[in-house]
Design an enzyme around this catalytic site. Structure first.
Site, short mmCIF file in Angstrom:
data_model
loop_
_atom_site.label_atom_id
_atom_site.label_comp_id
_atom_site.label_asym_id
_atom_site.label_seq_id
_atom_site.Cartn_x
_atom_site.Cartn_y
_atom_site.Cartn_z
N HIS A 217 13.73 4.68 12.39
CA HIS A 217 13.39 4.94 10.79
C HIS A 217 13.98 6.14 10.75
CE1 HIS A 217 11.15 5.66 7.43
NE2 HIS A 217 10.42 4.19 7.55
N GLU B 136 -2.03 5.02 3.62
CA GLU B 136 -2.00 3.41 2.81
C GLU B 136 -3.38 2.91 2.73
OE1 GLU B 136 -0.34 4.70 5.33
OE2 GLU B 136 1.73 4.42 4.72
N ARG C 60 3.34 7.85 9.24
CA ARG C 60 3.01 9.30 9.02
C ARG C 60 1.64 9.94 9.94
NH1 ARG C 60 4.92 12.08 3.94
NH2 ARG C 60 6.13 10.57 3.05
N GLU D 252 -0.53 -9.05 -1.17
CA GLU D 252 -1.27 -8.49 0.26
C GLU D 252 -2.27 -7.76 -0.17
OE1 GLU D 252 0.91 -5.45 2.78
OE2 GLU D 252 1.46 -7.40 3.79
N HIS E 75 7.02 4.62 12.78
CA HIS E 75 7.26 5.39 11.67
C HIS E 75 6.10 6.11 10.97
CE1 HIS E 75 5.83 2.84 8.59
NE2 HIS E 75 6.17 1.80 9.16
N ASP F 239 0.83 -1.17 -0.05
CA ASP F 239 0.03 -0.06 0.02
C ASP F 239 0.86 1.23 0.06
OD1 ASP F 239 1.21 -0.06 2.80
OD2 ASP F 239 -0.73 -0.83 3.52
C1 UD1 Z 1 6.95 4.78 3.58
C2 UD1 Z 1 5.32 4.11 3.02
C3 UD1 Z 1 4.55 3.53 4.11
C4 UD1 Z 1 5.52 2.56 4.77
C5 UD1 Z 1 6.65 2.93 5.18
C6 UD1 Z 1 7.70 1.83 5.53
C7 UD1 Z 1 4.16 5.93 1.76
C8 UD1 Z 1 3.22 6.82 1.40
N1 UD1 Z 1 4.58 5.77 2.77
O1 UD1 Z 1 6.62 5.66 4.53
O2 UD1 Z 1 3.22 3.04 3.67
O3 UD1 Z 1 4.90 1.83 5.99
O4 UD1 Z 1 7.56 3.69 4.12
O5 UD1 Z 1 8.78 2.15 6.22
O6 UD1 Z 1 4.61 5.06 0.64
N2 UD1 Z 1 14.18 8.07 4.39
C9 UD1 Z 1 15.58 7.93 4.44
N3 UD1 Z 1 16.17 6.91 3.82
C10 UD1 Z 1 15.34 5.83 3.64
C11 UD1 Z 1 14.12 5.81 3.95
C12 UD1 Z 1 13.58 7.24 4.22
O7 UD1 Z 1 16.32 9.08 4.51
O8 UD1 Z 1 15.72 4.70 3.43
C13 UD1 Z 1 13.74 9.60 4.88
C14 UD1 Z 1 13.62 10.44 3.56
O9 UD1 Z 1 14.00 11.79 4.27
C15 UD1 Z 1 12.49 10.29 3.20
C16 UD1 Z 1 11.49 10.14 4.31
O10 UD1 Z 1 12.17 9.35 5.05
O11 UD1 Z 1 11.82 11.45 2.36
C17 UD1 Z 1 10.21 9.42 4.16
O12 UD1 Z 1 10.16 8.27 3.18
P1 UD1 Z 1 8.81 8.10 2.50
O13 UD1 Z 1 8.85 6.78 1.76
O14 UD1 Z 1 8.05 9.19 1.64
O15 UD1 Z 1 7.74 7.92 3.87
P2 UD1 Z 1 8.01 6.71 4.86
O16 UD1 Z 1 7.28 7.53 6.07
O17 UD1 Z 1 9.10 5.99 5.06
N1 UDP Z 2 12.78 -4.08 9.80
C1 UDP Z 2 14.08 -4.21 9.46
N2 UDP Z 2 14.65 -3.36 10.21
C2 UDP Z 2 14.58 -2.50 11.09
C3 UDP Z 2 13.05 -2.53 11.40
C4 UDP Z 2 12.24 -3.18 10.71
O1 UDP Z 2 14.46 -4.96 8.57
O2 UDP Z 2 15.33 -1.83 11.67
C5 UDP Z 2 11.73 -4.84 8.75
C6 UDP Z 2 10.74 -5.73 9.78
O3 UDP Z 2 11.36 -6.90 9.95
C7 UDP Z 2 9.58 -5.63 8.60
C8 UDP Z 2 9.75 -4.46 7.86
O4 UDP Z 2 11.10 -3.97 8.06
O5 UDP Z 2 9.67 -6.88 7.85
C9 UDP Z 2 8.49 -3.58 8.36
O6 UDP Z 2 9.00 -2.17 7.74
P1 UDP Z 2 8.34 -0.87 8.31
O7 UDP Z 2 8.04 -0.95 9.66
O8 UDP Z 2 9.24 0.36 7.72
O9 UDP Z 2 6.86 -0.84 7.33
P2 UDP Z 2 5.69 -1.30 7.49
O10 UDP Z 2 5.62 -2.64 7.59
O11 UDP Z 2 4.84 -0.62 8.59
O12 UDP Z 2 4.81 -0.67 6.09
#
Ligand code: UD1
Ligand code: UDP
Length: 372
Positions: free
Chosen positions: A246, A133, A216, A119, A214, A97
């Site tokens: 995160h 999501e 939003r 999923e 994490h 999602d």
């Molecule tokens: C995203 C997904 C969410 C998922 C989550 C898993 C959307 C809208 N949100 O949210 O559904 O649960 O990922 O973790 O698709 N960033 C880094 N390095 C990384 C990852 C993130 O620096 O490797 C920082 C960046 O500043 C980036 C911000 O995190 O702009 C947000 O990342 P984004 O993918 O937009 O949103 P998440 O909150 O991670």
């Molecule tokens: N995870 C990981 N390292 C971490 C935290 C989470 O590998 O430090 C893995 C965790 O085992 C799970 C996935 O990341 O499989 C979950 O990701 P996240 O919580 O970012 O996203 P969501 O599942 O809420 O979309």
């Protein structure tokens, strides 16, 4: 003729839940497998690609610091569209999602390429929790030709929305395939998960609580409540909290400001998948607002307190291995202390329970793709 399958993913959880499928496709001569990563996450995506041995054919590298949903969506839609025009796959497969998944499905739909949704059918019933999501997965559901529902509950949700029942299949969740795979890897090569040794020694004799956060919709008050709760829990000297933070700057700033310097709270960088599996393994319980962790912790017999108002994964709650506790700090602390102090309450939740899959989901999905 082999079917060309393009998997599209971009964040950590998508990569974890898609690599079993990529592994299954690449060993099957009925398919030509192409992988497009969007790089919606950079570091956290690359950690998974490295562990799983997945080399993308396309990397859109879209991530920008503190990206907004609309700018991210625009970059994703145009970038994925260009890859689809170049590849012309027979199927596009998206997972979950995220913005990447929603744009992958939309770009495919614009080109009349069939979409398989892995999923499928998760619903909280509240379009603001989780945000965005809940809407992303509903949008994908309206376009997909193949819906791979992890559970009967998810399949039922799709049927209630008048999805063609013939297009819905209960496959289990590929996260359990991924967990089995990584557990087998660690068994073979323990050094893959040995990086927590120092922390384990530092916290010897204490009960470990694993934490992630994490979402939003929790930014602001919700995240402050979570941080306050961790501070109060850390006031006990019989526990230690390990919190891989995160990389989202909104999460990092709150947690650093509220929790840095506490002796028994380790704020650490995101762990790669073997190390995170190890963290669940050594933890007494998990505190999380993550989707994936709600699926993994019950599978490993660890109680999980879900710091959200709703969940689209009711199976863990119904089985008694997960409990929704919201983001109010008093409630989180009370529920955590109950598990720490009441051994009956703990035993009732600490049962290995696996409603999300049997570890063979990827092969079921591959067969569905083969038969169309
Ligand atoms: C995203 C997904 C969410 C998922 C989550 C898993 C959307 C809208 N949100 O949210 O559904 O649960 O990922 O973790 O698709 N960033 C880094 N390095 C990384 C990852 C993130 O620096 O490797 C920082 C960046 O500043 C980036 C911000 O995190 O702009 C947000 O990342 P984004 O993918 O937009 O949103 P998440 O909150 O991670
Ligand atoms: N995870 C990981 N390292 C971490 C935290 C989470 O590998 O430090 C893995 C965790 O085992 C799970 C996935 O990341 O499989 C979950 O990701 P996240 O919580 O970012 O996203 P969501 O599942 O809420 O979309």
């Amino acid at each position: 003729m082999a079917l060309k399958i393009l998997t599209v993913f971009g964040t950590r959880p998508e990569a974890i839940k898609m690599f079993p499928l990529v592994h299954a496709l690449r060993g099957d001569s009925r398919f030509v497998s192409r992988v497009c990563v969007t790089g919606q996450h950079r570091g956290m995506l690359d950690q998974v690609l490295a562990i799983a041995g997945v080399a993308p054919d396309h990397d859109l590298n879209v991530m920008q610091p503190d990206q907004s949903l609309d700018a991210l969506t625009a970059r994703l839609l145009t970038g994925i569209g260009q890859v689809l025009d170049a590849e012309r796959p027979d199927w596009v497969v998206v997972q979950g999602d995220t913005a990447t998944a929603m744009c992958g499905a939309l770009a495919a739909y614009y080109r009349k390429i069939p979409v398989a949704h892995v999923e499928a059918g998760l619903r909280s019933g509240n379009i603001h929790h989780p945000w965005p999501e809940e809407i992303n997965r509903k949008i994908i559901g309206t376009m997909a030709r193949l819906h791979c529902a992890p559970t009967e509950t998810a399949a039922d949700a799709l049927k209630r929305e008048n999805t063609d029942p013939a297009a819905i299949h209960v496959t289990g969740n590929t996260v359990i395939d991924a967990l089995h795979w990584v557990t087998a890897q660690i068994r073979e090569k323990p050094e893959l998960a040995a990086g927590l040794t120092e922390l384990e020694a530092r916290f010897a004799g204490k009960r470990i609580i694993g934490v992630t956060s994490h979402r939003r919709e929790n930014f602001g008050d919700g995240m402050q409540g979570i941080a306050r709760a961790i501070r109060q829990i850390a006031a006990r000297d019989d526990v230690a909290l390990i919190f891989p933070v995160h990389l989202n700057p909104h999460v990092q700033s709150v947690m650093e400001a509220e929790l840095a310097g506490l002796d028994n709270v380790a704020l650490i960088a995101p762990l790669d998948y073997p190390h995170f599996a190890r963290l669940i393994d050594i933890a007494t319980l998990m505190l999380t607002d993550s989707g994936g962790v709600q699926e993994e912790a019950p599978a490993l017999g660890k109680p999980v307190l879900v710091m959200r108002e709703t969940t689209e994964r009711p199976e863990g709650v119904e089985a008694g291995t997960a409990r929704l506790v919201g983001t109010d700090s008093d409630r989180i602390v009370a529920e955590t202390f109950r598990l720490l102090d009441d051994s009956d309450a703990y035993a009732a939740m600490a049962r290995a329970h696996n409603p999300f899959g049997d570890g063979h989901s990827a092969h079921r999905i591959v067969e569905l793709l083969a038969t169309g």
